[in-house]
Design a protein around this motif. Structure first.
Motif, short mmCIF file in Angstrom:
data_model
loop_
_atom_site.label_atom_id
_atom_site.label_comp_id
_atom_site.label_asym_id
_atom_site.label_seq_id
_atom_site.Cartn_x
_atom_site.Cartn_y
_atom_site.Cartn_z
N SER A 297 0.83 -1.20 0.00
CA SER A 297 0.00 0.00 0.00
C SER A 297 0.87 1.25 0.00
O SER A 297 1.95 1.28 0.59
N ALA A 298 0.37 2.29 -0.67
CA ALA A 298 1.12 3.55 -0.75
C ALA A 298 0.46 4.67 0.06
O ALA A 298 0.88 5.82 -0.02
N ASP A 299 -0.60 4.35 0.80
CA ASP A 299 -1.29 5.38 1.58
C ASP A 299 -1.79 4.78 2.90
O ASP A 299 -1.47 3.65 3.25
N MET A 300 -2.62 5.55 3.60
CA MET A 300 -3.09 5.16 4.92
C MET A 300 -4.45 4.45 4.91
O MET A 300 -5.03 4.21 5.96
N LYS A 301 -4.95 4.08 3.73
CA LYS A 301 -6.29 3.48 3.66
C LYS A 301 -6.41 2.19 4.47
O LYS A 301 -7.45 1.97 5.11
N PRO A 302 -5.42 1.28 4.48
CA PRO A 302 -5.57 0.08 5.33
C PRO A 302 -5.80 0.41 6.80
O PRO A 302 -6.58 -0.27 7.48
N LEU A 303 -5.16 1.45 7.32
CA LEU A 303 -5.37 1.85 8.70
C LEU A 303 -6.77 2.40 8.90
O LEU A 303 -7.46 2.05 9.88
N LEU A 304 -7.23 3.24 7.98
CA LEU A 304 -8.57 3.80 8.09
C LEU A 304 -9.63 2.72 7.99
O LEU A 304 -10.64 2.74 8.72
N ASP A 305 -9.44 1.76 7.09
CA ASP A 305 -10.39 0.64 6.98
C ASP A 305 -10.42 -0.16 8.27
O ASP A 305 -11.50 -0.61 8.70
N MET A 306 -9.27 -0.34 8.89
CA MET A 306 -9.21 -1.10 10.13
C MET A 306 -9.92 -0.36 11.26
O MET A 306 -10.59 -0.97 12.11
#
Length: 607
Positions: free
Chosen positions: A181-190
């Motif tokens: 991943s190149a952004d913070m989307k996995p953290l936001l999804d979590m």
């Protein structure tokens, strides 16, 4: 905003593990700033002292919107001395991001903030940050965190915590170490999938607990808290109450929610939302706002007691009132009372009309207050910090700290010897990264007063130390602290090079030529353990003959510049630190030499 579209989280971690940098990236990637907008690093550290020292001092609110969900974020301090800022916001959130450095692993404050989160029943998400470090060891850190959870008696549902790997500096997050991943989307999804939706009946009677107090020069006091139940609207009549029989009808002037870095004025908000309100002058942290027909105050969390105290006294030196704007006891009392409204881990007791005992979590906690006040124009004096003792079952108990030290192996022996003389008990010794040694001690809090500068000298600036309060234990005995005396000015005047040249042979100077001094002012540190009076204003006698090279030999050693923390560490029980907006002066409590000598003689005779 519907409750199902709300998430309230706090970011907690040890100091310098990257909390504020993570908030920066979340704000920037959420579209709150233009692509070409120039933004400074650590946006949330808006306080001048925070930016100068590189630490977060106050908890702050912000929010982002992601896929139709509003995520309210509370950025918290990472230093143990500001633990009260973490304690007061646990009722405002439903989950925490526990941020841990991928190399350093769990540190003292990590244990403290995690314990508070688990006690409040908050859902944790583990964020292993700085995985781009070449010496990162995320798998070992994950095992250490799991051991910490078990050690803190976490519930089974809390032990099943999700893990995300991030680099806040580079702005990306992954669900595993091999992610791309190149952004913070996995953290936001979590966050959306794991942090619970705020509880509370939107249709019930209002209940709002105030967790923070802010101040605005235009609207006055601003209270911040989460709506636990019901809804609130602008100009609504409510009851301000608490568990100590406080009960008062009030009316809200303005209602705000948080959008990015701004407060957005709204007409109404409902259960689960974090809001700010103005128009109520009597509100304090821990108060509850309730509907008029349903008064139901919420018990506030227990705040850990202060462990360190010092006296704030009105400045009475010969130079009093020359540099400060607020100098009287009334000014000092009003300022300290105002600080109590927002600084819940602080305690203030009036000893005399001109002297106030101020108790806090540590030297840094109190020094930040002193620095803030002097920048606001206050002038006063403070005494040496002293620990707060308790009498338990007829025995004097004192606060004990757990000290974590990492030093190069060459300096470990010196550190162990020094801490042993300060009543430190070593409980762990192991290998650190590279050629360093990790040490853990249980040491009285008074044994750490003035130790940081000595520690940096002993380790040539290569050591790292952190400490956190553990408990109260029986008094450990006398500790020999400062082993050097002071150089005390014998008369008032302007310090000159000739006088300083004769004085510098006695020890280390704190002032240079051209500085105004007064009798009883401390101008340096003596090389021996007793105080001596010196004349820094002594001028060279004029003669009929004069050599062109007579003054070439008067070479002064540059004076040691004393910061606020160094001054607090240096002063002894019979000394004061004079604090003004422009100067920091060390002085004796009794300025006159003959009176001081007589008092010392009587003290020795009594002992």
């Amino acid at each position: 905003m519907k409750q199902s579209n709300l998430r309230n989280i706090a970011i907690v971690a040890h100091v310098d593990h990257g909390k504020t940098t993570l908030v920066d990236k979340l704000l920037k990637q959420s579209g709150y700033f233009r692509n070409n907008q120039v933004m400074q690093d650590r946006i949330m550290d808006s306080n001048d002292l925070e930016r100068e020292r590189g630490i977060t001092i106050l908890s702050k609110n912000t929010s982002i919107n992601y896929n139709g969900t509003k995520i309210n974020i509370v950025d918290t301090p990472g230093h143990a001395d500001f633990g009260g800022e973490v304690e007061r916001i646990v009722k405002m959130v439903d989950g925490v991001l526990l941020l841990v450095d991928a190399f350093e692993g769990p540190m003292p404050q990590t244990r403290f903030v995690l314990r508070k989160a688990l006690e409040a029943g908050l859902k944790p998400i583990l964020v292993i940050n700085k995985i781009d470090r070449p010496d990162a060891r995320p798998q070992e850190v994950l095992d250490e965190i799991l051991d910490l959870f078990i050690d803190l008696d976490a519930h089974e549902n809390q032990l099943d915590f999700p893990v995300v790997y991030t680099s806040a500096k580079m702005g990306y997050a992954n669900n595993d170490l091999h992610g791309t991943s190149a952004d913070m989307k996995p953290l936001l999804d979590m966050i959306i999938s794991n942090i619970p939706v705020p509880k509370g009946n939107e249709d019930g009677p209002l209940q709002l607990v105030l967790s923070s107090i802010d101040y605005d020069s235009y609207v006055g006091r601003i209270g911040v808290g989460k709506i636990s139940r019901g809804s609130i609207s602008k100009s609504q009549e409510l009851v301000l109450c608490n568990t100590s029989n406080k009960n008062k009808k009030v009316k809200i002037n303005t209602l705000y929610t948080f959008e990015g870095l701004k407060r957005l004025e709204v007409l109404e908000a409902s259960a689960g939302e974090i809001v700010a309100i103005s128009g109520i002058e009597d509100m304090n942290i821990g108060d509850t706002l309730c509907a008029v027909d349903n008064i139901d105050p919420v018990p506030f969390i227990n705040i850990d007691e202060p462990t360190l105290a010092m006296n704030f006294v009105v400045n009475n030196s010969p130079m009093a009132g020359l540099e400060g704007t607020y100098v009287t006891s009334r000014h000092l009392r009003e300022r300290l009372e105002r600080e109590l409204l927002s600084n819940i881990s602080l305690r203030v007791d009036e000893i005399t009309p001109d002297c106030f005992k101020v108790s806090g979590r540590g030297e840094l906690h109190l020094s930040i207050l002193i620095e803030t006040m002097r920048r606001e124009g206050y002038e006063f004096a403070v005494t040496r910090p002293e620990v707060i003792t308790k009498i338990i079952n007829g025995v004097i108990h004192e606060p004990i700290e757990r000290l974590f030290v990492e030093v190069p192996a060459d300096y470990a022996g010196t550190v162990i010897e020094t801490l042993g003389s300060r009543k430190g008990e070593m409980i762990h010794m192991g290998n650190g990264a590279g050629s360093t040694v990790e040490l853990q001690f249980l040491i009285p809090a008074r044994g750490l007063i003035g130790y940081r500068s000595e520690f940096l000298t002993d380790t040539r600036g290569n050591g790292i130390m952190n400490h956190i309060f553990v408990n109260y234990q029986p008094f450990k005995g006398d500790i020999s602290m400062r082993n050097r005396g002071s150089l005390v000015a014998s008369e008032s005047g302007i310090a000159v090079a000739y006088g300083l040249y004769n004085v510098q042979e006695r020890g280390c100077l704190f002032i240079g030529p051209g500085v105004e001094v007064y009798e009883g002012m401390i101008v340096g540190e003596n090389a021996r353990n007793e105080d001596i009076t010196v004349n820094t204003c002594k001028k060279k006698h004029l003669t009929n003959t004069r050599s062109s090279s007579a003054d070439d030999s008067l070479r002064l050693t540059p004076p040691l510049l004393m910061s606020l923390e160094k001054c607090l560490e240096f002063i002894n029980d019979d000394e004061l630190l004079e604090v003004t907006p422009k100067s920091l002066r060390l002085r004796k409590m009794i300025l006159a030499k003959d009176v001081r000598a007589k008092a010392d003689k009587n003290k020795n005779r009594a002992s």
